[in-house]
Design an enzyme around this catalytic site. Structure first.
Site, short mmCIF file in Angstrom:
data_model
loop_
_atom_site.label_atom_id
_atom_site.label_comp_id
_atom_site.label_asym_id
_atom_site.label_seq_id
_atom_site.Cartn_x
_atom_site.Cartn_y
_atom_site.Cartn_z
N GLY A 1 -28.43 -56.10 78.85
CA GLY A 1 -27.14 -56.04 78.17
C GLY A 1 -25.99 -55.60 79.06
O GLY A 1 -24.86 -55.49 78.59
N HIS A 2 -26.23 -55.36 80.33
CA HIS A 2 -25.18 -54.83 81.23
C HIS A 2 -25.17 -55.60 82.53
O HIS A 2 -25.68 -55.10 83.54
CB HIS A 2 -25.42 -53.35 81.49
CG HIS A 2 -24.22 -52.60 81.96
ND1 HIS A 2 -23.88 -52.48 83.29
CD2 HIS A 2 -23.27 -51.93 81.27
CE1 HIS A 2 -22.79 -51.75 83.40
NE2 HIS A 2 -22.41 -51.41 82.19
N TYR A 3 -24.63 -56.64 82.67
CA TYR A 3 -24.03 -57.55 81.71
C TYR A 3 -24.73 -58.89 81.80
O TYR A 3 -25.03 -59.34 82.91
CB TYR A 3 -22.54 -57.77 82.01
CG TYR A 3 -21.71 -56.51 81.97
CD1 TYR A 3 -21.38 -55.93 80.76
CD2 TYR A 3 -21.27 -55.91 83.14
CE1 TYR A 3 -20.60 -54.78 80.72
CE2 TYR A 3 -20.49 -54.77 83.10
CZ TYR A 3 -20.16 -54.21 81.90
OH TYR A 3 -19.41 -53.07 81.86
#
EC number: 4.2.1.59
Length: 147
Positions: free
Chosen positions: A48-50
């Protein structure tokens, strides 16, 4: 002194996915140490990053530095089997460059002071000799949880 991963796991309470140090080299109790973190695309935070542009969160670089400092504090304090080091403060944090998959973080920690159980460190993180992050970190020992 060099600490391999099993040695580190004896000193720190962290485990996957939050153990962020693979090896500690050049450990001089009461003085300094250099930690190594091999950053891979398999790190859970990259989901999720990124997406499409994976960057290691800066706070996790600081946490990796804190874990190296915790190991130095544990070795320096000695005989603390019933206690673990806790990260208690951060000052002067700066992030200079992004860190991504394939990078090898070199985490250099220097013990600035140790008084009344409070350890203060200067930490710097490098990739390929380039400074990527720096901070002043503080830690104390507290009783290990009896869960």
């Amino acid at each position: 002194m060099t600490l391999e991963i099993l040695d580190i796991m004896k000193l720190l309470p962290h485990r996957y996915p939050f153990l962020l140090v693979d090896r500690i080299e050049d450990l001089e109790p009461g003085k300094r140490a250099v930690g190594i973190k091999n950053v891979t695309i398999n790190e859970p935070f990259f989901q999720g990053h990124y997406p499409g542009h994976p960057i290691m969160p800066g706070v996790l670089i600081i946490e990796a530095m804190a874990q190296v400092g915790g190991a130095v504090a544990a070795i320096t304090a000695g005989d603390k089997d019933d206690q673990v080091p806790y990260f208690t403060g951060i000052n002067k944090a700066r992030f200079r460059r992004p860190v991504g998959p394939g990078d090898v973080l070199q985490l250099q920690l220097e013990l600035l002071s140790s008084r009344r159980g409070l350890f203060v460190f200067s930490g710097k993180a490098y990739v390929d000799g380039n400074l990527v992050a720096e901070a002043e970190l503080k830690a104390v020992f507290a009783p290990r949880s009896q869960d």
